[in-house]
Design an enzyme around this catalytic site. Structure first.
Site, PDB file in Angstrom:
ATOM      1  N   HIS A  63      27.306  -0.421 -25.833  1.00 22.28           N
ATOM      2  CA  HIS A  63      26.176  -0.826 -24.996  1.00 22.28           C
ATOM      3  C   HIS A  63      26.667  -1.058 -23.574  1.00 22.28           C
ATOM      4  CE1 HIS A  63      27.944  -4.649 -26.228  1.00 22.28           C
ATOM      5  NE2 HIS A  63      27.201  -5.310 -25.356  1.00 22.28           N
ATOM      6  N   HIS A  65      26.618  -3.637 -21.400  1.00 16.72           N
ATOM      7  CA  HIS A  65      27.043  -4.907 -20.811  1.00 16.72           C
ATOM      8  C   HIS A  65      28.430  -4.741 -20.184  1.00 16.72           C
ATOM      9  CE1 HIS A  65      24.183  -7.879 -23.042  1.00 16.72           C
ATOM     10  NE2 HIS A  65      23.715  -7.521 -21.868  1.00 16.72           N
ATOM     11  N   ASP A  67      31.182  -6.409 -20.027  1.00 17.32           N
ATOM     12  CA  ASP A  67      32.436  -6.648 -20.744  1.00 17.32           C
ATOM     13  C   ASP A  67      32.772  -5.510 -21.704  1.00 17.32           C
ATOM     14  OD1 ASP A  67      30.163  -7.627 -22.202  1.00 17.32           O
ATOM     15  OD2 ASP A  67      31.479  -8.707 -23.561  1.00 17.32           O
ATOM     16  N   HIS A  68      31.908  -4.490 -21.745  1.00 11.52           N
ATOM     17  CA  HIS A  68      32.174  -3.320 -22.585  1.00 11.52           C
ATOM     18  C   HIS A  68      32.330  -2.029 -21.781  1.00 11.52           C
ATOM     19  CE1 HIS A  68      31.267  -5.307 -26.535  1.00 11.52           C
ATOM     20  NE2 HIS A  68      30.724  -6.161 -25.691  1.00 11.52           N
ATOM     21  N   HIS A 269      35.768  -9.905 -30.585  1.00 13.69           N
ATOM     22  CA  HIS A 269      34.762 -10.442 -29.650  1.00 13.69           C
ATOM     23  C   HIS A 269      34.632 -11.958 -29.850  1.00 13.69           C
ATOM     24  CE1 HIS A 269      30.908 -10.550 -27.348  1.00 13.69           C
ATOM     25  NE2 HIS A 269      31.365  -9.420 -26.814  1.00 13.69           N
TER      26      HIS A 269
END
Length: 316
Positions: A63, A65, A67-68, A269
């Site tokens: 996805h 976001h 942090d990804h 995570h």
């Protein structure tokens, strides 16, 4: 097959954990490296390993976001500098193409290789002679996917007693027979592969999920998987927060693995609220539901060995 975690934190980097990235090393299977998510400073994490960025052949984004994905433009650019000239396949949700192309265009980053961007939907992502990858939608606060990687059945072992009985001499034809190919030997005899090989051996299945609440699709993606990589941002006491933010507790991850009849569960995570000393309790909460559970740390490695994914550090 080997899994190596490059970032196991949630939301933003901490002193203990970088942001999300896990590398599936399929070099032994002839597929190079497959990277799942690419949080900020992923390429810096790679510098602390023996991994070669130019060997990354596929990147899967769960996805959009930060942090990804915030490590993606830098890694794509560095792959050129490090001699990567083979095409790179990038898979992700709608919007990944616009974001990557804009980042590269505005920064005037030139790639020396072909970047093929695929915006995916649920279902089959791609299929080769040896692998099948499917995606399923998860329940997060923005569109998010989980990926299921299935290795197709492997050729059966050569039955050496059958080889000897048939008087088949040693040579390159043995490999061809093992690979399932019928053939004519130099002396003119025709040999069927099925007559001199055992039953096909099952390949491995691994599910790597993005951020999610507990949901039915997560269970289905992990159904009978040999290994499940699942987020565990919160502990059992903070389940209310997990639901509000579209995340899972360690109990949710374990419940998913248990209901899916999955093998090894690797939790990642992890929220920065949990210090190293808190991990014992976190692990105990999860193992009470699914005993075969490990909590990943940055640079943790898990190796496929004798039909099981085992943490390398526990075997050395």
């Amino acid at each position: 097959m080997e899994l190596q975690f490059l970032g196991t934190g949630a939301g933003m980097p901490s002193k203990q954990r970088n942001t999300s990235a896990v590398l599936l090393n399929l070099s032994a299977e002839g597929e190079g490296y497959w990277l799942f998510d690419c949080g900020e400073a992923t390429q810096h994490q790679i510098l602390h390993t023996t991994l070669k960025p130019r060997k990354i052949s596929k990147i899967f984004i769960t996805h959009l976001h930060g942090d990804h994905i915030f490590g993606l433009p830098g890694l794509l650019g560095s792959r050129s500098f490090l001699g990567g000239d083979e095409p790179l396949e990038l898979y992700g949700p709608q919007g990944i193409k616009e974001w990557v192309e804009m980042s590269l265009r505005i920064s005037k980053t030139h790639l020396t290789y072909e970047l093929r961007i695929h915006e995916i939907e649920e279902g089959l992502v791609f299929e080769t002679a040896d692998f099948r990858v499917t995606a399923g939608s998860l329940q997060h606060v923005i569109p998010c996917f989980g990926y299921r990687v299935e290795q197709k059945p492997l050729p059966g072992k050569l039955l050496m007693e059958k080889i000897a009985e048939a008087g088949i001499p040693k040579g390159p034809w043995l490999k061809q027979l093992k690979d399932g190919k019928d053939m004519t030997l130099p002396d003119g005899r025709f040999v069927r592969s099925r007559d001199v090989t055992g039953e096909p051996q099952p390949g491995f299945t691994i599910a790597i999920l993005g951020d999610t609440r507990y949901c039915a699709n997560a269970v289905e993606l992990a159904r009978h998987a040999d290994a499940l990589v699942h987020e565990a941002t919160f502990d059992m006491e903070t389940g209310k927060l997990a639901k509000e933010y579209g995340h899972s507790t360690i109990g949710d991850a374990a419940r998913t693995a248990q209901e899916a009849n999955a093998g090894t569960l690797i939790a990642t995570h992890i929220s920065a609220r949990f210090m190293p000393g808190d991990l014992v309790k976190l692990r105990e909460q999860g193992q009470a539901i699914h005993p075969k559970l490990h909590i990943a740390e940055d640079f943790s490695r898990f190796e496929w060995k004798q039909g099981e994914l085992l943490p390398v550090r526990e075997r050395e």
